[in-house]
Write a protein that holds these residues in place. Structure first.
Motif, mmCIF file in Angstrom:
data_model
loop_
_atom_site.group_PDB
_atom_site.id
_atom_site.type_symbol
_atom_site.label_atom_id
_atom_site.label_comp_id
_atom_site.label_asym_id
_atom_site.label_seq_id
_atom_site.Cartn_x
_atom_site.Cartn_y
_atom_site.Cartn_z
ATOM 1 N N THR A 1 0.395 -1.137 0.133
ATOM 2 C CA THR A 1 0.114 -0.068 -0.038
ATOM 3 C C THR A 1 1.073 1.625 -0.043
ATOM 4 O O THR A 1 0.315 2.621 0.051
ATOM 5 N N THR A 2 2.248 0.930 -0.060
ATOM 6 C CA THR A 2 3.132 2.970 -0.160
ATOM 7 C C THR A 2 2.720 3.033 1.597
ATOM 8 O O THR A 2 2.380 4.132 1.530
ATOM 9 N N ASP A 3 2.468 2.493 2.307
ATOM 10 C CA ASP A 3 1.912 3.409 3.750
ATOM 11 C C ASP A 3 2.593 2.423 4.953
ATOM 12 O O ASP A 3 2.438 1.114 5.074
ATOM 13 N N ALA B 1 0.339 0.688 7.105
ATOM 14 C CA ALA B 1 -1.221 -0.113 6.639
ATOM 15 C C ALA B 1 -1.029 -1.604 8.035
ATOM 16 O O ALA B 1 -0.675 -1.981 8.972
ATOM 17 N N VAL C 1 -5.785 -6.291 -6.900
ATOM 18 C CA VAL C 1 -6.694 -4.946 -6.505
ATOM 19 C C VAL C 1 -7.730 -4.652 -6.180
ATOM 20 O O VAL C 1 -8.361 -4.630 -7.878
ATOM 21 N N HIS D 1 -8.846 0.525 -3.904
ATOM 22 C CA HIS D 1 -7.502 0.344 -4.397
ATOM 23 C C HIS D 1 -6.484 -0.391 -2.894
ATOM 24 O O HIS D 1 -5.251 -0.512 -2.325
ATOM 25 N N ALA D 2 -7.355 -2.170 -2.704
ATOM 26 C CA ALA D 2 -6.798 -2.121 -1.438
ATOM 27 C C ALA D 2 -6.286 -3.749 -2.581
ATOM 28 O O ALA D 2 -6.301 -4.054 -3.480
ATOM 29 N N LEU D 3 -5.334 -4.455 -1.947
ATOM 30 C CA LEU D 3 -4.134 -5.239 -2.307
ATOM 31 C C LEU D 3 -4.804 -6.680 -1.625
ATOM 32 O O LEU D 3 -4.905 -6.360 0.386
ATOM 33 N N LEU E 1 -4.251 -2.542 4.027
ATOM 34 C CA LEU E 1 -5.358 -0.956 3.265
ATOM 35 C C LEU E 1 -4.669 -0.366 4.859
ATOM 36 O O LEU E 1 -3.795 -0.748 5.537
ATOM 37 N N PRO E 2 -4.428 1.079 4.076
ATOM 38 C CA PRO E 2 -4.070 2.281 5.226
ATOM 39 C C PRO E 2 -4.689 1.488 6.457
ATOM 40 O O PRO E 2 -5.725 1.243 6.564
#
Length: 224
Positions: free
Chosen positions: A124-126, A129, A150, A178-180, A202-203
Motif C-alpha cells: 500500500t506504500t503506507d 498499513a 487490487v 485500491h486494497a491489495l 489497507l491504510p
C-alpha cells in the motif's frame, strides 16, 4: 653513458637451458592444460574480499496460507550483493508465520513473502498499513481472486443478506479503494461456504473502517 658490449653476457644467457623434455610438443600441451586448470580454479574460488551473509531459505516448496514449520526452512550463506532486499536472517523470523505467496524450495525468504506489517506496507506504500480479514457476502467471488489483485471493498445493497442474518443492509457504498489482496484462504470443506476468508492490505484508517463494517454488513469486492 655506459655502452654494453655485444659480447657481454645477459642475465638470461646465464640461466641454464630448458630440458628438451620441457620444450617438446607434449610437454607444452601439458603445461597449457595445467595453466587452464589453474585459471579455472582461480575463477570459481570465492573472493575472500566479498562479504557473505546468512539468510533463511525454503527447504521445500511452500504454498500460500501455510504456517511455516522449523523443518520447512533452513539457513544458507550467500554473497551479500546477491541477496534480495530485506532477507530474513534468522529461522525464528520465519517459523510460525503464514506464507503470503508461492515459494519455491531454495528461494530466499524476505519480509514481504510472509504475512506481516512489512507486506502490508509494501503493498500500500503506507508504513502504517494493516491486513484485514474479510468474509465476502458471495463466497464464489473468492474463487476468482488471486494474490496481488487490487480491489475496492464495497458494502452490500438491500438485496444482499447480512452475513449475521440481521436482514437487509445499506445501499452500496465503497468503503475502501485500491486494497491489495495478500491471501485467499482455501475453500471450506464443511457445509458453510462463508468460512472462506480474503486478507487485504489497507491504510490504517480504511482498514479500521472495513473491519468494523465486516461485523454487521455484507461486503464484496470489485476487482480493478
Amino acid at each position: 653513458m655506459t655502452f654494453r658490449s655485444p659480447l657481454s653476457p645477459r642475465l638470461l644467457d646465464r640461466l641454464p637451458g630448458l630440458s628438451p623434455r620441457l620444450t617438446s610438443p607434449a610437454a607444452r600441451r601439458g603445461i597449457a592444460a595445467l595453466l587452464a586448470v589453474l585459471a579455472l580454479v582461480a575463477a570459481v574460488r570465492p573472493d575472500p574480499d566479498r562479504r557473505t551473509i546468512t539468510v533463511v531459505t525454503a527447504a521445500v516448496d511452500l504454498t500460500p496460507g501455510v504456517v511455516v514449520t522449523a523443518d520447512q526452512v533452513r539457513t544458507t550463506a550467500v554473497e551479500d550483493d546477491t541477496a534480495p532486499t530485506a532477507p530474513l536472517t534468522d529461522l525464528t523470523d520465519a517459523v510460525d508465520r503464514t506464507v503470503a505467496g508461492p515459494v519455491r524450495a531454495g528461494e530466499i525468504l524476505t519480509d514481504v513473502r510472509l504475512l506481516g506489517p512489512e507486506l502490508a506496507a509494501a503493498g500500500t506504500t503506507d508504513d502504517d498499513a494493516r491486513i484485514v480479514p474479510v468474509r465476502l457476502a458471495d463466497p464464489s467471488v473468492a474463487e476468482i481472486l488471486r494474490i496481488g489483485d487490487v480491489v475496492d471493498v464495497v458494502r452490500g445493497s438491500d438485496d444482499l443478506e447480512s452475513p449475521t442474518g440481521a436482514g437487509s443492509v445499506s445501499d452500496p457504498e465503497v468503503l475502501a479503494d485500491h486494497a491489495l489482496v495478500v491471501l485467499v484462504s482455501e475453500a471450506a470443506t464443511g457445509t458453510s461456504r462463508r468460512d472462506r476468508v480474503v486478507l487485504i492490505a489497507l491504510p490504517a484508517t480504511a482498514a479500521t473502517r472495513v473491519a468494523a463494517a465486516s461485523l454487521t454488513d455484507a461486503l464484496t469486492v470489485v476487482v480493478r
